[in-house]
Design a protein around this motif. Structure first.
Motif, PDB file in Angstrom:
ATOM      1  N   UNK A  80       0.828  -1.200   0.000  1.00  0.00           N
ATOM      2  CA  UNK A  80       0.000   0.000   0.000  1.00  0.00           C
ATOM      3  C   UNK A  80       0.863   1.250   0.000  1.00  0.00           C
ATOM      4  N   UNK A  81       1.960   1.215   0.737  1.00  0.00           N
ATOM      5  CA  UNK A  81       2.850   2.372   0.785  1.00  0.00           C
ATOM      6  C   UNK A  81       3.415   2.673  -0.606  1.00  0.00           C
ATOM      7  N   UNK A  82       3.842   1.638  -1.312  1.00  0.00           N
ATOM      8  CA  UNK A  82       4.367   1.837  -2.662  1.00  0.00           C
ATOM      9  C   UNK A  82       3.290   2.382  -3.584  1.00  0.00           C
ATOM     10  N   UNK A  83       2.091   1.841  -3.459  1.00  0.00           N
ATOM     11  CA  UNK A  83       0.998   2.303  -4.312  1.00  0.00           C
ATOM     12  C   UNK A  83       0.681   3.762  -4.026  1.00  0.00           C
ATOM     13  N   UNK A  84       0.694   4.157  -2.750  1.00  0.00           N
ATOM     14  CA  UNK A  84       0.466   5.559  -2.394  1.00  0.00           C
ATOM     15  C   UNK A  84       1.562   6.444  -2.966  1.00  0.00           C
ATOM     16  N   UNK A  85       2.796   5.972  -2.904  1.00  0.00           N
ATOM     17  CA  UNK A  85       3.910   6.764  -3.415  1.00  0.00           C
ATOM     18  C   UNK A  85       3.823   6.985  -4.915  1.00  0.00           C
ATOM     19  N   UNK A  86       3.108   6.140  -5.631  1.00  0.00           N
ATOM     20  CA  UNK A  86       2.980   6.291  -7.084  1.00  0.00           C
ATOM     21  C   UNK A  86       1.855   7.230  -7.494  1.00  0.00           C
ATOM     22  N   UNK A  87       1.073   7.714  -6.527  1.00  0.00           N
ATOM     23  CA  UNK A  87      -0.018   8.636  -6.834  1.00  0.00           C
ATOM     24  C   UNK A  87       0.512  10.048  -7.039  1.00  0.00           C
ATOM     25  N   UNK A  96      -4.926  10.005   1.701  1.00  0.00           N
ATOM     26  CA  UNK A  96      -4.632  10.112   3.133  1.00  0.00           C
ATOM     27  C   UNK A  96      -5.858  10.554   3.915  1.00  0.00           C
ATOM     28  N   UNK A  97      -6.646  11.471   3.353  1.00  0.00           N
ATOM     29  CA  UNK A  97      -7.885  11.892   4.024  1.00  0.00           C
ATOM     30  C   UNK A  97      -8.857  10.725   4.131  1.00  0.00           C
ATOM     31  N   UNK A  98      -8.961   9.941   3.058  1.00  0.00           N
ATOM     32  CA  UNK A  98      -9.864   8.787   3.073  1.00  0.00           C
ATOM     33  C   UNK A  98      -9.402   7.757   4.094  1.00  0.00           C
ATOM     34  N   UNK A  99      -8.112   7.500   4.148  1.00  0.00           N
ATOM     35  CA  UNK A  99      -7.567   6.541   5.114  1.00  0.00           C
ATOM     36  C   UNK A  99      -7.812   7.035   6.533  1.00  0.00           C
ATOM     37  N   UNK A 100      -7.596   8.327   6.781  1.00  0.00           N
ATOM     38  CA  UNK A 100      -7.862   8.898   8.102  1.00  0.00           C
ATOM     39  C   UNK A 100      -9.321   8.703   8.498  1.00  0.00           C
ATOM     40  N   UNK A 101     -10.232   8.910   7.559  1.00  0.00           N
ATOM     41  CA  UNK A 101     -11.660   8.740   7.845  1.00  0.00           C
ATOM     42  C   UNK A 101     -11.977   7.289   8.195  1.00  0.00           C
TER      43      UNK A 101
END
Length: 110
Positions: A80-87, A96-101
């Motif tokens: 997931x971290x790698x996928x986030x880094x590719x955004x 990040x807002x969605x994950x926080x929610x």
């Protein structure tokens, strides 16, 4: 090693889906300043390099065109971290807002 620092900054910005205006607004550097850096017409100050790397979420190796052993070993990893880094930067903030929610929702259940 690719020492075209400005060109590397441009590649990173474009890969993130950002326009020069986006970077200018978020970092406080003028569009002209960023464009000159990307064309290697101007050398970035240390502070400018640090600001841009922080905004882009990249490492010095990315800017200096160095592929580290760590990078080559982890390519193809789809955590997931790698996928986030590719955004793009904009999509990272949305994710990040969605994950926080989601995390808040789980914390409220406890």
């Amino acid at each position: 090693m690719d020492m075209n620092i400005g060109q590397n900054f441009r590649k990173i910005r474009e890969n993130l889906g950002l326009e020069i205006l986006d970077v200018s607004v978020e970092t406080g550097y003028s569009e002209s300043h960023i464009a000159q850096l990307e064309r290697d017409k101007r050398r970035p100050s240390f502070d400018c390099m640090m600001d841009l790397m922080a905004y882009y979420g990249c490492k010095p190796n990315d800017i200096f065109g160095v592929q580290s052993e760590e990078t080559s070993l982890t390519e193809g990893n789809s955590s997931y971290e790698d996928r986030l880094n590719n955004l793009t930067v904009k999509d990272k903030h949305k994710a990040k807002k969605a994950i926080d929610a989601v995390l808040r929702a789980f914390e409220e259940v406890d």
